[in-house]
Design a protein around this motif. Structure first.
Motif, PDB file in Angstrom:
ATOM      1  N   UNK A  32      -6.732   4.413 -12.248  1.00 42.12           N
ATOM      2  CA  UNK A  32      -6.445   3.832 -10.929  1.00 42.12           C
ATOM      3  C   UNK A  32      -6.026   4.979  -9.984  1.00 42.12           C
ATOM      4  N   UNK A  33      -5.157   5.930 -10.578  1.00 42.24           N
ATOM      5  CA  UNK A  33      -4.793   7.261  -9.725  1.00 42.24           C
ATOM      6  C   UNK A  33      -6.108   7.895  -9.195  1.00 42.24           C
ATOM      7  N   UNK A  34      -7.046   8.066  -9.931  1.00 39.99           N
ATOM      8  CA  UNK A  34      -8.158   8.873  -9.810  1.00 39.99           C
ATOM      9  C   UNK A  34      -9.092   8.091  -8.667  1.00 39.99           C
ATOM     10  N   UNK A  35      -9.211   6.878  -8.799  1.00 39.46           N
ATOM     11  CA  UNK A  35      -9.979   5.880  -7.984  1.00 39.46           C
ATOM     12  C   UNK A  35      -9.423   5.587  -6.736  1.00 39.46           C
ATOM     13  N   UNK A  36      -8.134   5.526  -6.618  1.00 37.17           N
ATOM     14  CA  UNK A  36      -7.556   5.070  -5.473  1.00 37.17           C
ATOM     15  C   UNK A  36      -6.763   5.973  -4.886  1.00 37.17           C
ATOM     16  N   UNK A  37      -7.431   7.171  -4.608  1.00 36.51           N
ATOM     17  CA  UNK A  37      -6.829   8.394  -4.287  1.00 36.51           C
ATOM     18  C   UNK A  37      -7.035   8.134  -2.589  1.00 36.51           C
ATOM     19  N   UNK A  65       0.970  -1.201  -0.083  1.00 33.88           N
ATOM     20  CA  UNK A  65       0.098   0.026  -0.038  1.00 33.88           C
ATOM     21  C   UNK A  65       0.956   1.213   0.155  1.00 33.88           C
ATOM     22  N   UNK A  66       1.953   1.288   0.942  1.00 36.01           N
ATOM     23  CA  UNK A  66       2.851   2.370   1.004  1.00 36.01           C
ATOM     24  C   UNK A  66       3.553   2.605  -0.457  1.00 36.01           C
ATOM     25  N   UNK A  67       4.001   1.595  -1.012  1.00 38.43           N
ATOM     26  CA  UNK A  67       4.744   1.771  -2.192  1.00 38.43           C
ATOM     27  C   UNK A  67       3.591   2.447  -3.592  1.00 38.43           C
ATOM     28  N   UNK A  68       2.231   1.927  -3.234  1.00 40.08           N
ATOM     29  CA  UNK A  68       1.363   2.522  -4.248  1.00 40.08           C
ATOM     30  C   UNK A  68       1.138   4.051  -4.025  1.00 40.08           C
ATOM     31  N   UNK A  69       0.985   4.291  -2.861  1.00 35.82           N
ATOM     32  CA  UNK A  69       0.495   5.431  -2.444  1.00 35.82           C
ATOM     33  C   UNK A  69       1.784   6.604  -2.719  1.00 35.82           C
ATOM     34  N   UNK A 127       3.805   6.459  -5.440  1.00 37.61           N
ATOM     35  CA  UNK A 127       3.517   6.605  -6.678  1.00 37.61           C
ATOM     36  C   UNK A 127       2.258   7.543  -6.865  1.00 37.61           C
ATOM     37  N   UNK A 128       1.239   7.013  -6.165  1.00 37.36           N
ATOM     38  CA  UNK A 128      -0.067   7.779  -6.354  1.00 37.36           C
ATOM     39  C   UNK A 128       0.062   9.561  -6.062  1.00 37.36           C
ATOM     40  N   UNK A 129       0.777   9.537  -4.970  1.00 39.98           N
ATOM     41  CA  UNK A 129       0.988  11.033  -4.349  1.00 39.98           C
ATOM     42  C   UNK A 129       2.104  11.783  -5.430  1.00 39.98           C
ATOM     43  N   UNK A 130       2.736  10.947  -6.289  1.00 39.09           N
ATOM     44  CA  UNK A 130       3.781  11.525  -7.342  1.00 39.09           C
ATOM     45  C   UNK A 130       5.077  11.775  -6.244  1.00 39.09           C
ATOM     46  N   UNK A 131       5.207  11.053  -5.226  1.00 38.13           N
ATOM     47  CA  UNK A 131       6.275  11.130  -4.398  1.00 38.13           C
ATOM     48  C   UNK A 131       7.445  10.286  -5.171  1.00 38.13           C
ATOM     49  N   UNK A 132       7.091   9.490  -6.028  1.00 38.51           N
ATOM     50  CA  UNK A 132       8.095   8.556  -6.550  1.00 38.51           C
ATOM     51  C   UNK A 132       7.569   8.167  -8.169  1.00 38.51           C
ATOM     52  N   UNK A 133       8.439   8.173  -8.803  1.00 37.68           N
ATOM     53  CA  UNK A 133       8.118   7.789 -10.217  1.00 37.68           C
ATOM     54  C   UNK A 133       7.852   6.385 -10.490  1.00 37.68           C
TER      55      UNK A 133
END
Ligand SMILES: Nc1ncnc2c1ncn2[C@@H]1O[C@H](COP(=O)(O)OP(=O)(O)OP(=O)(O)O)[C@@H](O)[C@H]1O
Length: 386
Positions: A278-283, A249-253, A255-261
């Motif tokens: 996915x970025x819009x759904x899993x915010x 979950x942490x890895x995904x977030x 990326x989702x929050x653009x803290x990692x490419x």
């Protein structure tokens, strides 16, 4: 239908436009019946947390129905009444299971009747660690999105979106319906957290402690819908819990929050277009999540990469150059320069190559178990989900 069961006055057309079912209370009308006197029980169709569902044939009419049997020890009359009323109210939608005007009680249980889905539920159609074909997944997604959009337009939140609650009527997935409205509540209702978390639970609910007040929101369904979509396309859960202690979950977030490419490996099979969805759904922030209608805009796009595409290559190259930068920092900061001062050019090169190889091996083994662990996170059984 069985003449002994309750009959309500209002027809479905009336119910369509009424936000709250106007039907008289089932509690006033519930008949006390012996189930076996009126139905031949053919087989058990499934079990859930609160009760079981059996296939029955009405002795009077010969109709086959799915009877949802909820023991009185697990469910209060008021809860039964709410589930039945909501199921009946939502029935007119073509992607919501049809609930018949049939409800009664036995000595030990409350019972209501629904249409029977001959192919069973979606859970059994998802191959562990493989998932379903993109085409089949899209068929299901289109129909369940429509059902959810209908519910959300009535300000109702399903709150239990998962494959076990999606019924399949044919092998081509042309008729798929949402069911189980036992947890459904009005948008904005304040409730207490009672259950633990499952992979479909959104982060804002995962982080609430037992008995803490939480506000029911349609955005909870959107999150669960995103997790369902991932499960359908991969046969895995994206994480066990949407909680900061969960590495996936942490890895995904990040990326989702653009803290990692760096896109986590289990998401790399998806196209950039699907990842945008996915970025819009899993915010992680519920209020920023998209609405269910947004999902329909992506149904005509490709979702699975035939091979790596340029966007992800860019990300991979970015992460590759990150590793190279890191590597040269390590080389510069940890002794390579001093070593260089003392050794000849040949030794320098051998030392350098050795360090690089060692670094690559460490990097490989630090990434490789990730894939192994990830592949073990398979979609094992229903128990894990409840
Ligand atoms: N109409 C139906 N036709 C065929 N199978 C059904 C039908 N309704 C339910 N089932 C099967 O029974 C299972 C349990 O049903 P249901 O989800 O309604 O029970 P529950 O006690 O509310 O479960 P939960 O733990 O999700 O609250 C389903 O997952 C499905 O496999």
């Amino acid at each position: 239908m069985d003449a002994t069961v309750i009959t309500q006055q209002e027809d479905l057309a009336n119910l369509r436009n009424v936000p709250k079912s106007p039907r008289c209370s089932t509690s006033e009308n519930l008949l006390n019946l012996n189930i076996k006197e009126h139905y031949e029980i053919i087989k058990e169709l499934g079990r859930g947390t609160y009760g079981k569902v059996v296939l029955g044939r009405c002795k009077e009419t010969g109709t086959q129905v799915a009877l949802k049997v909820l023991p009185k020890t697990n469910v209060k009359l008021r809860e039964f009444q709410r589930e039945f009323d909501l199921s009946y109210f939502l029935s007119p939608h073509s992607n919501i299971v049809d609930t018949y005007n049939v409800a009664f009680e036995t000595k030990s249980s409350f019972v209501f009747a629904q249409e029977f889905a001959p192919v069973g539920d979606l859970f059994d159609k998802i191959t562990p660690q493989q998932g379903m074909s993109e085409k089949d997944a899209k068929c299901v997604i289109r129909q369940i999105a429509s059902a959810l959009d209908f519910m959300h337009s009535k300000k109702l939140v399903h709150r239990d979106i998962k494959p076990e609650n999606v019924l399949i009527f044919d092998h081509e997935f042309s008729k798929v319906k949402l069911m189980d409205f036992g947890m459904t509540r009005k948008d904005g209702t304040v409730i207490r957290k009672v259950n633990g978390s499952i992979p479909y639970t959104p982060p804002e609910i995962c982080e609430a402690v037992r008995n803490e007040s939480i506000t029911v929101s349609t955005s909870c369904d959107i999150w669960a819908f995103g997790v369902l979509l991932f499960c359908m396309l991969t046969g895995n859960f994206p994480w066990e819990n949407a909680d900061i202690s969960d590495v996936y979950y942490n890895e995904f977030t990040l990326w989702q929050r653009r803290k990692s490419t760096k896109l986590p490996s289990q998401w790399k099979k998806f196209t950039p277009r699907l990842m945008r969805l996915f970025r819009k759904i899993l915010d992680p922030k519920g209020e920023r999540r998209c609405e269910i209608k947004e999902i329909c805009k992506y149904l005509n796009d490709s979702w699975i990469q035939p091979c790596k595409n340029s966007d992800n290559e860019e990300e991979d190259m970015a992460s590759g150059s990150d590793h190279m930068d890191e590597l040269s920092n390590i080389l510069q900061n940890h002794g390579i320069e001093t070593h260089m001062d003392k050794a000849c050019a040949r030794t320098q090169n051998i030392g350098m190559v050795t360090v690089i190889i060692a670094y690559i091996i460490i990097l490989h083994y630090s990434l490789f178990p990730f894939h192994l662990i990830n592949s073990h996170k398979l979609y094992t059984n229903r128990k894990m989900l409840t």
